[in-house]
Design an enzyme around this catalytic site. Sequence first.
Site, PDB file in Angstrom:
ATOM      1  N   LYS A   1      43.797  35.970  33.699  1.00  0.00           N
ATOM      2  CA  LYS A   1      43.790  36.180  35.162  1.00  0.00           C
ATOM      3  C   LYS A   1      44.701  35.130  35.774  1.00  0.00           C
ATOM      4  CE  LYS A   1      40.529  35.498  38.982  1.00  0.00           C
ATOM      5  NZ  LYS A   1      39.148  35.726  39.424  1.00  0.00           N
TER       6      LYS A   1
HETATM    7  C1  5RP Z   1      37.880  30.606  40.441  1.00  0.00           C
HETATM    8  C2  5RP Z   1      37.918  32.016  40.008  1.00  0.00           C
HETATM    9  C3  5RP Z   1      37.361  32.951  40.916  1.00  0.00           C
HETATM   10  O1  5RP Z   1      36.535  33.857  40.328  1.00  0.00           O
HETATM   11  C4  5RP Z   1      38.360  33.800  41.555  1.00  0.00           C
HETATM   12  O2  5RP Z   1      39.668  33.580  41.213  1.00  0.00           O
HETATM   13  C5  5RP Z   1      38.280  33.715  42.970  1.00  0.00           C
HETATM   14  O3  5RP Z   1      38.613  34.946  43.436  1.00  0.00           O
HETATM   15  P1  5RP Z   1      39.473  35.017  44.750  1.00  0.00           P
HETATM   16  O4  5RP Z   1      40.538  33.986  44.616  1.00  0.00           O
HETATM   17  O5  5RP Z   1      40.008  36.409  44.752  1.00  0.00           O
HETATM   18  O6  5RP Z   1      38.514  34.773  45.865  1.00  0.00           O
HETATM   19  O7  5RP Z   1      38.364  32.398  38.959  1.00  0.00           O
HETATM   20  O8  5RP Z   1      39.061  29.993  40.227  1.00  0.00           O
END
Ligand code: 5RP
Length: 295
Positions: A203
């Site tokens: 991710k």
């Molecule tokens: C923390 C994470 C979170 O789950 C995620 O990235 C946060 O989601 P968003 O940025 O879409 O609110 O991995 O780093």
Amino acid sequence: MPEADVSKKEKQYYADVPQKTEGFFLKGAGNLDWGMKNRLSHIFNPRTGRTVMLAIDHGYFQGPTTGLERIDLNIVPLIPYADALMLTRGILRSVVPPSITKPIVMRCSGGPSILKELSNEELAVDIEDAIRMNVAAITLQVFIGGEYETRSIHNMTKLVDMGMRYGIPTMAVTAVGKDMVRDVKYFRLACRICAELGAQFVKTYYVPEDFDTVTASCPVPIVMAGGKKLPELDALTMAYNAVQEGAAGVDMGRNIFQSDAPQAMMQAVIKVVHENMRPKDALGLYETLKKKKKK
Ligand code: 5RP
């Protein structure tokens, strides 16, 4: 960013040539075991090869985040729309009904709060407990360039090894600490390191410049993180661009649950990701669904 690779030759990413994966729909997953492929097929839709994950794990380091104050009230109604849920075991066991059939991507790292150095994380869930919760994947942050870079990478390789024993894929999240640069070079570096060291998917954040080189140079699927709340059209455009430039979907949090109409936003993102709906049309859908909900 300093670079050790100083060849004068220009890098070639062949972003327009998809990587071949024999015998399976998901990039880089052709040689994985049956259980791992099956779990990945619950997260990624085999028809489109993409996913819309809902990330609600923010509380693990920042407490009751806006929009997540009451997961039972704000988030449980969104679950039917998501392809997968990314969350902590505490929230899963205390609030999420076990009757749901959505795949769970379990946050397995933790340690420091927002009051401390975030890269100083440890693994925070045993693989036995992940199995007990019937998770589809396990996940953690990797702080490339962070103060505790090596520790977070070793956390990841340990998690990958544990997952490999039981057929559970690991999603590495390329964390961006407070002071880290968020440019395309950084994300290419971070994503590739995660994949090289065994993560089955990664991710990462979207960057407008050459994001397709991030996806092309990463041999496993990339899902786009949402980041800070943006106006709906901007968030839909970012999701659209990310999938058009090779991402295998999104894992979004704040841009969904902090929207004025989270269920409408979720449905608009799904259309963008799985049906390539154009951002302006998706915004139209969002507005229509939002109005309907108000009536
Ligand atoms: C923390 C994470 C979170 O789950 C995620 O990235 C946060 O989601 P968003 O940025 O879409 O609110 O991995 O780093």
